[in-house]
Design a protein around this motif. Sequence first.
Motif, PDB file in Angstrom:
ATOM      1  N   GLN A 245       7.666   2.613   9.021  1.00  0.00           N
ATOM      2  CA  GLN A 245       6.692   1.594   8.648  1.00  0.00           C
ATOM      3  C   GLN A 245       7.030   0.252   9.278  1.00  0.00           C
ATOM      4  OE1 GLN A 245       3.837   2.470   6.721  1.00  0.00           O
ATOM      5  NE2 GLN A 245       3.209   0.562   7.697  1.00  0.00           N
ATOM      6  N   SER A 257      -0.427   3.775   7.898  1.00  0.00           N
ATOM      7  CA  SER A 257       0.495   3.955   6.787  1.00  0.00           C
ATOM      8  C   SER A 257       1.330   5.217   6.921  1.00  0.00           C
ATOM      9  CB  SER A 257      -0.284   4.011   5.470  1.00  0.00           C
ATOM     10  OG  SER A 257      -1.132   5.145   5.443  1.00  0.00           O
ATOM     11  N   ARG A 259       2.903   7.867   4.253  1.00  0.00           N
ATOM     12  CA  ARG A 259       2.779   8.230   2.847  1.00  0.00           C
ATOM     13  C   ARG A 259       3.544   9.510   2.534  1.00  0.00           C
ATOM     14  NH1 ARG A 259      -3.443   8.810   2.165  1.00  0.00           N
ATOM     15  NH2 ARG A 259      -2.765   9.666   0.167  1.00  0.00           N
TER      16      ARG A 259
END
Length: 295
Positions: A245, A257, A259
């Motif tokens: 990230q 993103s 996740r």
Amino acid sequence: MCDQAKLQEWARADVSRRRFGALAGAAAVVACAPSEAGGQTTTADVSAADLTETTVTFETPDGTMDAFFVQPKDGKYPGVIFWPDIASIRDAKRTMARRLASEGYSVLVLNPYYRDVAGEQFADFVDFIQAEGFPKVRPWRSKLNADTIGSDAKAAIAWLDQQPSVDTAKGVGTQGYCMGGPFTVWTAAAVPERVKVLGSFHGGGLVTDDPKSPHRMLENASVFVNIFIAQNDDAKAPEDKTIFQDAVVAAENVSGSYRVIKADHGWAVPDSPVFDKARADMVHTDLLEAYKTYL
């Protein structure tokens, strides 16, 4: 990452071909069926009967690559480069590609092992387990790195852009599973002017010490990233999500993103013993939203 010990564990658990095959077949059916998320239908824009599919070949600097190509019969649509997992092209991957094509995309499922073999090598993960797939694919897989995948991606996208069903005014998407996860980043870095969205599903090796580790190659891309990591992969390397990230934030033309999904490695693939339809549908919908926004 794709875990040899985990596959051997499945094998020791006596996952029979009949039982596993039935589950995989059922999963394949539901993977193509309409799904709902948040009360909104995410059904296909094009019926299965309105798709055209074929096996294709094209030249790369290293030889002749074969691939499965599926697209709506009429019209022009964004192209998608689809990188399969370690078991490569098979019915599960063709089924997933058909589902995506029915949403309005021209999808090219690549055979990453074309330097050594052509076509389907394993019918499903049962075959992969029973055929001792890891030793078989290891020499083929050893040839796949940032440079070779980048070269393959350039050739594949050049071929896609010549097809009547591909809208070259729109960006290209790329998605990959397991070992194909990092391939999506290398694809985006190799062809930044075309690749605008990537999706990595339980991808392994996204953060390594290699100078061309995917997280380090983001600086060469111009792309929206969707990284979906399995919970057991995250548990083995919990620092990777922060490193990746941070690399997304540092890259000038990258957003998106990373996740962690509450499912185990392999959850997004219909013939996987840990296939999780609800979460597979969820991340499929998320990636579609990115495709619709950025392509």
